[in-house]
Write a protein that holds these residues in place. Structure first.
Motif, PDB file in Angstrom:
ATOM      1  N   LYS A  30       0.853  -1.182   0.000  1.00  0.00           N
ATOM      2  CA  LYS A  30       0.000   0.000   0.000  1.00  0.00           C
ATOM      3  C   LYS A  30       0.889   1.232   0.000  1.00  0.00           C
ATOM      4  CE  LYS A  30      -4.459  -1.384   1.917  1.00  0.00           C
ATOM      5  NZ  LYS A  30      -5.457  -1.104   2.973  1.00  0.00           N
ATOM      6  N   ASN A  65       1.030   5.594  -0.686  1.00  0.00           N
ATOM      7  CA  ASN A  65       0.269   6.838  -0.780  1.00  0.00           C
ATOM      8  C   ASN A  65       0.381   7.390  -2.190  1.00  0.00           C
ATOM      9  OD1 ASN A  65      -1.222   9.085  -0.177  1.00  0.00           O
ATOM     10  ND2 ASN A  65       0.409  10.125   0.939  1.00  0.00           N
ATOM     11  N   ARG A 121      -4.174   9.139  -1.392  1.00  0.00           N
ATOM     12  CA  ARG A 121      -4.833   8.026  -0.706  1.00  0.00           C
ATOM     13  C   ARG A 121      -3.979   6.767  -0.799  1.00  0.00           C
ATOM     14  NH1 ARG A 121      -9.893   6.365  -4.656  1.00  0.00           N
ATOM     15  NH2 ARG A 121      -8.669   5.900  -6.530  1.00  0.00           N
ATOM     16  N   GLN A 122      -4.235   5.843   0.100  1.00  0.00           N
ATOM     17  CA  GLN A 122      -3.500   4.584   0.121  1.00  0.00           C
ATOM     18  C   GLN A 122      -3.985   3.683  -1.020  1.00  0.00           C
ATOM     19  OE1 GLN A 122      -0.911   3.528   2.384  1.00  0.00           O
ATOM     20  NE2 GLN A 122      -0.914   5.750   2.639  1.00  0.00           N
TER      21      GLN A 122
END
Length: 335
Positions: free
Chosen positions: A99, A101, A105-106
């Motif tokens: 994950k 950024n 957002r992730q």
């Protein structure tokens, strides 16, 4: 911020920010309006240009430059499966992901070599997948439920090895073991029918619904209940559900028939639909044509059928279509 602190940090203009980020001025304005980029001075109109801290611009750039790897959607498209299946692969440890950024957002990213490794273990994706297991316990898009509860699930992925992905009405994704451990049962059984000898088929292409309670899935439930697996074919192709059924007179609830008929007509690729009180008639566009030919012509057609591993009727139809195209070009018979 104190004036001396501002001077210590490098400041760039709107044009300089455009050059660094590789985007338009309008996009810069949109990012400022959305709060994604902060201004040094709110009353920037006095200077005639927006001003930004270089550190903020560089940090924003690092978040908007796509990391190395594939997104879940890109991976799903490459492997020819749904996003839900990719999430199941990650959950089961079949594929590793990170994950990161990205664009505020992730976002899940998967290394390309991981995808290639998984792809190499798959059966040729160009083949149509079976839409039911041999024991008929699981079938693609079939509905399952926990008795005496409101919990429902629908199979949204099924491969040749019998592995499944089920989606619940709460949005959970379950594999076969999880589905059984939760005591989900089939909501209905396949129609037990003999193979239909009726000519032709009726073909539909449905968009893949997001909700497991969507009317399209209810239509597929009706096919399973009334047609049987011997007389239909169902498979995924991209984001579409392809369904082929044999001609049939399908019983329908009068309160449901109008809505379902509209969906069926909008998604019809080949065939004809009509109604009778309490029924929808599914008929093919094939009509019987009887002709008499010389023995030598019949023998030639039979040999072509053998050479092409096909039936005489299918080959005769293809030859007829070829002849029609040639006739349409010249509008005369070649002797």
């Amino acid at each position: 911020m104190l004036e001396q602190d501002q001077k210590a940090k490098e400041i760039v203009t709107t044009n300089e920010a455009v050059h660094i980020l590789g985007i338009s001025k309008q996009t810069i304005y949109n990012y400022v309006k959305a709060g994604k980029l902060k201004l040094v001075y709110e009353d920037w109109q006095i200077d005639g240009t927006m001003r930004f801290y270089l550190d903020d611009i560089n940090q924003f750039k690092s978040q908007t430059v796509k990391p190395v790897g594939l997104t879940v959607l890109e991976t799903a498209n490459l492997l020819g499966v749904s996003k839900a299946t990719i999430h199941q692969y990650i959950k089961a440890g079949k594929i590793s992901a990170s994950k990161i950024n990205f664009k505020g957002r992730q976002t899940v990213f998967i290394k390309e070599d991981e995808v290639e490794k998984l792809k190499s273990t798959q059966i040729n994706g160009s083949k149509r997948k079976m839409f039911f297991t041999k024991d008929l316990d699981f079938y693609l898009f079939g509905l399952y439920e926990i008795p005496n509860s409101n919990e429902k699930a629908r199979i949204i992925e099924l491969n040749e090895n019998g592995e499944i992905v089920a989606k619940t009405n709460m949005g959970e994704l379950l594999n076969k073991e999880e589905l059984l451990n939760r005591s989900f049962k089939k909501s209905y059984e396949f129609k037990q029918a003999t193979h239909s000898t009726k000519r032709g088929s009726i073909k539909f292409q449905f968009p893949f619904p997001q909700s497991i309670s969507a009317p399209i899935f209810s239509i597929i439930d009706s096919f399973y209940r009334n047609i049987g697996h011997q007389n239909m074919n169902l498979y995924l192709e991209g984001n579409s559900i392809k369904v082929e059924i044999k001609p049939i007179k399908l019983p329908y609830n009068p309160a449901q028939i109008e809505q379902d008929l509209e969906i069926l007509q909008n998604c019809l690729i080949d065939g004809k639909l009509s109604t009778r009180p309490g029924f929808i008639l599914f008929t093919s566009k094939q009509e019987q044509l009887t002709i008499f030919v010389q023995d030598i012509v019949k023998e030639k057609i039979k040999q072509i059928a053998v050479d092409h591993h096909s039936g005489i009727e299918g080959i005769t139809e293809k030859l007829l279509l070829i002849g029609l195209k040639e006739f349409e070009k010249s509008n005369k018979f070649n002797t």
